[in-house]
Design a protein around this motif. Structure first.
Motif, PDB file in Angstrom:
ATOM      1  N   MET A  49      54.795   3.039  10.439  1.00 18.10           N
ATOM      2  CA  MET A  49      54.232   2.719  11.760  1.00 18.10           C
ATOM      3  C   MET A  49      52.801   3.240  11.819  1.00 18.10           C
ATOM      4  SD  MET A  49      55.826   3.615  15.483  1.00 18.10           S
ATOM      5  CE  MET A  49      55.619   5.371  15.267  1.00 18.10           C
ATOM      6  N   PRO A  50      51.810   2.398  12.142  1.00 21.50           N
ATOM      7  CA  PRO A  50      50.420   2.848  12.168  1.00 21.50           C
ATOM      8  C   PRO A  50      50.175   3.850  13.269  1.00 21.50           C
ATOM      9  CG  PRO A  50      50.624   0.669  13.138  1.00 21.50           C
ATOM     10  CD  PRO A  50      51.953   0.988  12.525  1.00 21.50           C
ATOM     11  N   ILE A  51      49.202   4.747  13.056  1.00 20.67           N
ATOM     12  CA  ILE A  51      48.834   5.737  14.055  1.00 20.67           C
ATOM     13  C   ILE A  51      48.061   5.044  15.164  1.00 20.67           C
ATOM     14  CG2 ILE A  51      47.481   7.815  14.499  1.00 20.67           C
ATOM     15  CD1 ILE A  51      48.035   8.665  11.643  1.00 20.67           C
ATOM     16  N   THR A  80      63.761   6.374   9.242  1.00 14.98           N
ATOM     17  CA  THR A  80      62.429   6.698   8.720  1.00 14.98           C
ATOM     18  C   THR A  80      61.369   6.164   9.671  1.00 14.98           C
ATOM     19  OG1 THR A  80      62.156   4.640   7.459  1.00 14.98           O
ATOM     20  CG2 THR A  80      63.352   6.460   6.384  1.00 14.98           C
ATOM     21  N   ASP A  81      60.115   6.559   9.434  1.00 10.18           N
ATOM     22  CA  ASP A  81      59.020   6.094  10.284  1.00 10.18           C
ATOM     23  C   ASP A  81      58.907   4.569  10.274  1.00 10.18           C
ATOM     24  OD1 ASP A  81      58.443   8.682  10.886  1.00 10.18           O
ATOM     25  OD2 ASP A  81      56.707   8.855   9.553  1.00 10.18           O
ATOM     26  N   LYS A  82      59.272   3.945   9.160  1.00 10.26           N
ATOM     27  CA  LYS A  82      59.164   2.492   9.049  1.00 10.26           C
ATOM     28  C   LYS A  82      60.174   1.762   9.936  1.00 10.26           C
ATOM     29  CE  LYS A  82      57.376   2.584   4.305  1.00 10.26           C
ATOM     30  NZ  LYS A  82      57.603   2.139   2.904  1.00 10.26           N
ATOM     31  N   VAL A 113      63.971   0.227  17.443  1.00  8.67           N
ATOM     32  CA  VAL A 113      64.488   0.864  16.233  1.00  8.67           C
ATOM     33  C   VAL A 113      65.204  -0.196  15.410  1.00  8.67           C
ATOM     34  CG1 VAL A 113      65.844   2.763  15.301  1.00  8.67           C
ATOM     35  CG2 VAL A 113      64.828   2.964  17.584  1.00  8.67           C
ATOM     36  N   ARG A 114      64.584  -0.484  14.259  1.00  8.91           N
ATOM     37  CA  ARG A 114      65.045  -1.591  13.419  1.00  8.91           C
ATOM     38  C   ARG A 114      65.111  -2.829  14.326  1.00  8.91           C
ATOM     39  NH1 ARG A 114      68.588   2.791  12.425  1.00  8.91           N
ATOM     40  NH2 ARG A 114      68.052   3.913  10.498  1.00  8.91           N
TER      41      ARG A 114
END
Length: 309
Positions: free
Chosen positions: A1-3, A38-40, A63-64
């Motif tokens: 996930m981008p900041i 995970t962050d992804k 989430v997912r």
């Protein structure tokens, strides 16, 4: 996930939980069983321009493709949050359907993430329910239902508990020093000493300071405006009271006129000026933020915002 980049309109709550590590921490507090996340797996689905121009919900997390979390923060408790959550949820699902190019008119059933709705209450009111429902707002029976879980400080020291304590420390320092830089500096100092959100504050102290400065500047502007309105209406009330009293020609009439003029003048004028100021501030802040900063009920600000459309 981008900041994510910080916008000036961000609340501190939004800014904190948009950071990937704290997005994950928030989710794991609500779902500690999902240790493999995970962050992804996270996608921010926070909305902007919902309900009225400039209004947006605090934080939305997908989430997912299984779950959508909508979380709001409130320092002033409002039982109307389920209705707002319903609107946020509908808008979130609309974006999801459009993004995935789903057809809702075909025979085949579509699959959407299940929702979980939360409000984080940072105030000190004690008799707050654990759950708020949409049906509680109905005048009679209804078929639709929305449930919003209320999260409060529980002394666990987890990420939400730290945020709530952080908010209460800022409120206490504002009461002691007013909406000043001294209050911000003292609040940050106390939080650092107590280890409250310490890693976040160490790495983001300037951004946090900037956000709180904007909040305090807006509150000071509001306080000054209210003071001036009160002074103007007090003067008008005295003038009206004198005129009415002189016409009656009695001391009793003078006293009653003064009191009546003061009360009616202050009440009517303050209400008009309050609405005018809220309209001005809606250009730079959301109704949700104004409700938290000013302590004004959300539904009052929403009515004024709707009148601008």
């Amino acid at each position: 996930m981008p900041i994510p980049k910080r916008e000036i309109k961000d609340s501190l709550f939004t800014f904190l939980f948009r950071q990937p590590e704290y997005t994950k921490a928030l989710y794991l507090q609500l779902h500690p069983e999902d240790t493999g996340v995970t962050d992804k797996d996270f996608k921010l689905v926070t909305l902007e321009n919902v309900l009225v121009v400039g209004q947006y919900n605090d934080i939305g997390i997908q989430v997912r493709d299984k779950l959508i979390l909508l979380v709001e923060a409130q320092s002033t408790f409002s039982e109307n949050i389920p209705l707002r959550m319903l609107m946020y949820l509908a808008a979130t699902y609309k974006e999801y359907v459009e993004e995935h190019k789903m057809s809702l008119y075909r025979e085949k059933r579509v699959s959407i993430p299940r929702p979980e709705l939360y409000v984080v209450y940072t105030g000190r009111k004690q008799n707050v329910p654990d759950t708020l429902t949409l049906s509680a707002l109905y005048d009679g029976d209804g078929d639709a239902e929305i449930k919003v879980k209320v999260l409060r400080d529980d002394g666990s020291g987890d990420i939400l508990d730290q945020y709530i304590e952080f908010s209460q420390i800022f409120d206490n320092q504002a009461k002691t020093y007013g909406h000043t830089q001294k209050a911000i500096e003292e609040a940050l100092k106390i939080c650092m000493e107590r280890g409250i959100l310490k890693p976040f504050l160490e790495s983001r102290e300037k951004e946090v300071h900037d956000i709180m400065t904007v909040v305090f500047e807006q509150q000071r502007a509001w306080d000054i405006e209210l003071y001036n309105v009160g002074q103007e209406k007090l003067k008008e009330g005295r003038q009206e009271g004198r005129q009415e009293g002189l016409q009656e020609g009695l001391q009793k009439g003078l006293q009653e006129g003064l009191q009546k003029g003061k009360q009616e003048g202050k009440q009517e004028g303050a209400q008009e000026e309050r609405a005018a100021l809220i309209k001005k501030m809606l250009k730079v802040a959301t109704p949700t933020e104004l409700s938290a900063w000013m302590g004004i009920p959300q539904d009052e600000i929403d009515r004024i915002a709707e009148s601008l459309n």
